[in-house]
Design an enzyme around this catalytic site. Sequence first.
Site, PDB file in Angstrom:
ATOM      1  N   ARG A  50      47.197  36.521  82.061  1.00  0.00           N
ATOM      2  CA  ARG A  50      47.421  37.126  83.375  1.00  0.00           C
ATOM      3  C   ARG A  50      48.265  36.214  84.264  1.00  0.00           C
ATOM      4  O   ARG A  50      49.124  36.645  84.988  1.00  0.00           O
ATOM      5  CB  ARG A  50      46.067  37.331  84.084  1.00  0.00           C
ATOM      6  CG  ARG A  50      45.475  38.684  83.934  1.00  0.00           C
ATOM      7  CD  ARG A  50      44.152  38.745  84.637  1.00  0.00           C
ATOM      8  NE  ARG A  50      43.351  37.542  84.378  1.00  0.00           N
ATOM      9  CZ  ARG A  50      42.077  37.413  84.680  1.00  0.00           C
ATOM     10  NH1 ARG A  50      41.442  38.393  85.265  1.00  0.00           N
ATOM     11  NH2 ARG A  50      41.413  36.296  84.399  1.00  0.00           N
ATOM     12  N   LYS A 108      32.675  41.569  71.637  1.00  0.00           N
ATOM     13  CA  LYS A 108      31.463  42.332  71.249  1.00  0.00           C
ATOM     14  C   LYS A 108      31.322  43.613  72.057  1.00  0.00           C
ATOM     15  O   LYS A 108      30.881  44.635  71.540  1.00  0.00           O
ATOM     16  CB  LYS A 108      30.218  41.474  71.417  1.00  0.00           C
ATOM     17  CG  LYS A 108      29.926  41.053  72.851  1.00  0.00           C
ATOM     18  CD  LYS A 108      29.487  39.645  72.969  1.00  0.00           C
ATOM     19  CE  LYS A 108      30.267  38.945  74.052  1.00  0.00           C
ATOM     20  NZ  LYS A 108      30.183  37.531  74.037  1.00  0.00           N
ATOM     21  N   VAL A 135      29.756  38.098  67.226  1.00  0.00           N
ATOM     22  CA  VAL A 135      28.292  37.923  67.166  1.00  0.00           C
ATOM     23  C   VAL A 135      27.971  36.487  66.786  1.00  0.00           C
ATOM     24  O   VAL A 135      28.433  35.984  65.755  1.00  0.00           O
ATOM     25  CB  VAL A 135      27.653  38.869  66.122  1.00  0.00           C
ATOM     26  CG1 VAL A 135      26.136  38.652  66.054  1.00  0.00           C
ATOM     27  CG2 VAL A 135      27.957  40.323  66.439  1.00  0.00           C
ATOM     28  N   GLY A 190      25.876  24.801  83.149  1.00  0.00           N
ATOM     29  CA  GLY A 190      26.991  25.576  82.587  1.00  0.00           C
ATOM     30  C   GLY A 190      26.577  26.543  81.493  1.00  0.00           C
ATOM     31  O   GLY A 190      27.432  27.095  80.801  1.00  0.00           O
ATOM     32  N   LYS A 208      25.619  42.926  70.530  1.00  0.00           N
ATOM     33  CA  LYS A 208      25.566  42.230  69.239  1.00  0.00           C
ATOM     34  C   LYS A 208      24.606  42.951  68.278  1.00  0.00           C
ATOM     35  O   LYS A 208      24.884  43.052  67.081  1.00  0.00           O
ATOM     36  CB  LYS A 208      25.154  40.771  69.453  1.00  0.00           C
ATOM     37  CG  LYS A 208      26.240  39.994  70.194  1.00  0.00           C
ATOM     38  CD  LYS A 208      25.734  38.694  70.774  1.00  0.00           C
ATOM     39  CE  LYS A 208      26.864  37.926  71.449  1.00  0.00           C
ATOM     40  NZ  LYS A 208      26.381  36.755  72.201  1.00  0.00           N
TER      41      LYS A 208
HETATM   42  N1  LIG Z   1      33.474  31.728  75.614  1.00  0.00           N
HETATM   43  C1  LIG Z   1      32.691  31.795  74.541  1.00  0.00           C
HETATM   44  O1  LIG Z   1      31.928  30.868  74.243  1.00  0.00           O
HETATM   45  C2  LIG Z   1      32.704  33.025  73.675  1.00  0.00           C
HETATM   46  C3  LIG Z   1      31.834  33.097  72.567  1.00  0.00           C
HETATM   47  C4  LIG Z   1      31.870  34.208  71.730  1.00  0.00           C
HETATM   48  C5  LIG Z   1      32.728  35.259  72.037  1.00  0.00           C
HETATM   49  N2  LIG Z   1      33.532  35.172  73.150  1.00  0.00           N
HETATM   50  C6  LIG Z   1      34.421  36.295  73.421  1.00  0.00           C
HETATM   51  O2  LIG Z   1      35.765  35.841  73.379  1.00  0.00           O
HETATM   52  C7  LIG Z   1      36.553  36.581  74.298  1.00  0.00           C
HETATM   53  C8  LIG Z   1      37.268  35.596  75.233  1.00  0.00           C
HETATM   54  O3  LIG Z   1      36.297  34.853  75.947  1.00  0.00           O
HETATM   55  P1  LIG Z   1      36.712  33.579  76.811  1.00  0.00           P
HETATM   56  O4  LIG Z   1      35.441  32.925  77.197  1.00  0.00           O
HETATM   57  O5  LIG Z   1      37.752  32.783  76.130  1.00  0.00           O
HETATM   58  O6  LIG Z   1      37.348  34.290  78.111  1.00  0.00           O
HETATM   59  P2  LIG Z   1      38.149  33.599  79.294  1.00  0.00           P
HETATM   60  O7  LIG Z   1      38.001  32.137  79.276  1.00  0.00           O
HETATM   61  O8  LIG Z   1      37.781  34.345  80.536  1.00  0.00           O
HETATM   62  O9  LIG Z   1      39.679  33.937  78.955  1.00  0.00           O
HETATM   63  C9  LIG Z   1      40.199  35.230  79.061  1.00  0.00           C
HETATM   64  C10 LIG Z   1      41.707  35.153  78.895  1.00  0.00           C
HETATM   65  O10 LIG Z   1      42.225  36.470  78.930  1.00  0.00           O
HETATM   66  C11 LIG Z   1      43.348  36.506  79.784  1.00  0.00           C
HETATM   67  N3  LIG Z   1      43.451  37.854  80.321  1.00  0.00           N
HETATM   68  C12 LIG Z   1      42.587  38.508  81.134  1.00  0.00           C
HETATM   69  N4  LIG Z   1      43.034  39.762  81.374  1.00  0.00           N
HETATM   70  C13 LIG Z   1      44.200  39.881  80.711  1.00  0.00           C
HETATM   71  C14 LIG Z   1      45.130  40.921  80.560  1.00  0.00           C
HETATM   72  N5  LIG Z   1      44.955  42.093  81.174  1.00  0.00           N
HETATM   73  N6  LIG Z   1      46.232  40.708  79.801  1.00  0.00           N
HETATM   74  C15 LIG Z   1      46.421  39.517  79.194  1.00  0.00           C
HETATM   75  N7  LIG Z   1      45.556  38.490  79.274  1.00  0.00           N
HETATM   76  C16 LIG Z   1      44.478  38.677  80.039  1.00  0.00           C
HETATM   77  C17 LIG Z   1      43.089  35.465  80.826  1.00  0.00           C
HETATM   78  O11 LIG Z   1      44.333  35.070  81.375  1.00  0.00           O
HETATM   79  P3  LIG Z   1      44.435  33.930  82.532  1.00  0.00           P
HETATM   80  O12 LIG Z   1      43.941  32.675  81.872  1.00  0.00           O
HETATM   81  O13 LIG Z   1      45.861  33.858  82.851  1.00  0.00           O
HETATM   82  O14 LIG Z   1      43.549  34.402  83.628  1.00  0.00           O
HETATM   83  C18 LIG Z   1      42.430  34.377  79.996  1.00  0.00           C
HETATM   84  O15 LIG Z   1      43.382  33.538  79.416  1.00  0.00           O
HETATM   85  C19 LIG Z   1      35.583  37.550  74.980  1.00  0.00           C
HETATM   86  O16 LIG Z   1      35.600  38.788  74.302  1.00  0.00           O
HETATM   87  C20 LIG Z   1      34.244  36.895  74.799  1.00  0.00           C
HETATM   88  O17 LIG Z   1      33.177  37.814  74.827  1.00  0.00           O
HETATM   89  C21 LIG Z   1      33.540  34.095  73.964  1.00  0.00           C
END
Ligand SMILES: NC(=O)c1ccc[n+]([C@@H]2O[C@H](COP(=O)([O-])OP(=O)(O)OC[C@H]3O[C@@H](n4cnc5c(N)ncnc54)[C@H](OP(=O)(O)O)[C@@H]3O)[C@@H](O)[C@H]2O)c1
Length: 471
Positions: A50, A108, A135, A190, A208
């Site tokens: 974004r 998920k 998951v 956190g 999940k």
């Molecule tokens: N975090 C974890 O530990 C974890 C564990 C298991 C699964 N997941 C899954 O992994 C996925 C990502 O999680 P995350 O924690 O990495 O999320 P995050 O840190 O919030 O990152 C989301 C990313 O998506 C980008 N974004 C948001 N809206 C967008 C759009 N419309 N077009 C293009 N890019 C867009 C954001 O851009 P900007 O940076 O420019 O804002 C950011 O880089 C999710 O589905 C989550 O459920 C995460």
Amino acid sequence: MTVHDARRIRVALLGCGVVGSQVVRLLTEQADELAARIGAPLDLVGVAVRRPQRHPDVPTDLLTTDAAGLVTRDDVDVVVELVGGIEPVRGLLLTALKNGKSVVSANKALLAEDGAALAAAADESGADLYYEASVAGAIPILRPIQQSLAGDRILRVAGIVNGTTNFILSAMASSGANYAEALEEAGRLGYAEADPTADVDGYDAASKAAILASLAFHTRVTADDVHREGIRDVTAADIAAAKALGCTVKLLAICEQVDGAVSARVHPAMIPRSHPLASVSGAYNAVFIEAAAAGQLMFYGQGAGGPETASAVLGDLVAAARNRVIGGRGPRDSAHADLPIVAMGDTRTRYHVALDVADRAGVLAQVAGLFAEHGVSIATVRQEGRAAERSRTTEDSRGGRGGEDERVGDEGDGARGSRDATLVIVTHSAPDAALAATVDALTGLDAVQGVAGVLRVEGLGRPVTELGGVS
Ligand SMILES: NC(=O)c1ccc[n+]([C@@H]2O[C@H](COP(=O)([O-])OP(=O)(O)OC[C@H]3O[C@@H](n4cnc5c(N)ncnc54)[C@H](OP(=O)(O)O)[C@@H]3O)[C@@H](O)[C@H]2O)c1
């Protein structure tokens, strides 16, 4: 499917946050090894975000805000989605799949809501759809269910699949803290988001559970099919009561095949301390599987975190890339069994019920009669005089002792009369609706001053010997 010449596999990344940035790092740091394992190098050709200015570590020429344009580019073979949420991601991934791009996702929420549409689009174009990271983060669990156990019959999958809630319940168990205190600590360290709703109300775990049940039972199960209860109402008294019974309280995602139907539910439950899931503490995740031939299996590890989740994403990416190199595709989702979903009311569980009652003759018979009326059989009953217990607890806490005595002095019972008692009842297994109706009816009894706590009790394939030898 467009079969690429396989000299390089071109990857588009959607999202570069906690997980996406780690995928970029690992792709760079391990480029040579990955190329050797795949048989072709992985080329990152675009990263959609974004706010490009927030990503100084990503080469500027790769960054774009045009995710829709990126997923249809001719020079993209695999789309890795790490944005999260339903829209606009659903449209982006359907477009990518329809255009023959393989998709790797950790989403998920989307998979649980609309996995069927994504799988259909993948089938139509012959592309791959992988979502191991959706998951239990780093833990390999979907591939073992889909592939390693493909020749077996899975009977039950029970998981601790949400690190935030497991941290909170573990903190409550180890320190005696109440829910609000433990949530506050989780936020400070956190482990909980500013808005913890998705975690503490069980939405994340329900997504999940839907994915696990779909794969385990070859039936399309959505998040809406999953009965969901969170942990907000779990009290310090519940945790102490569990301890007194040799149990611990966990938020569980339970998926079972019972009599040709699927039951999928998320709720807190007491499980015996001897069960392998009971020792999973802090933010860790674990999934316990019972299969007809394999028996009991447990998968344990980090359920979240940037590098941890990126590991699962890269595993999928390597699989999708290998398929491109070889010219085939990976195993498909199969919903051939198409089993009906059991309503929660018909699901058989056991209850632990703590009742504040008047300490007088005949109360126990009245209460037991009401259980019998609803067809619920009682496994054990224990009566405690609350006044006596309360004064003992006060002395113990002054003296620094904890343990079982923490179970009394329940929140909010200080004002009651000195003759009151607490009845602690554990039932045999019965339909959930019958148990719920019994608890409802109990509140109408004169002798019952209040229902101090109700929690389900789950043996999960282990005999609950502590509770009367019934599994
Ligand atoms: N975090 C974890 O530990 C974890 C564990 C298991 C699964 N997941 C899954 O992994 C996925 C990502 O999680 P995350 O924690 O990495 O999320 P995050 O840190 O919030 O990152 C989301 C990313 O998506 C980008 N974004 C948001 N809206 C967008 C759009 N419309 N077009 C293009 N890019 C867009 C954001 O851009 P900007 O940076 O420019 O804002 C950011 O880089 C999710 O589905 C989550 O459920 C995460």
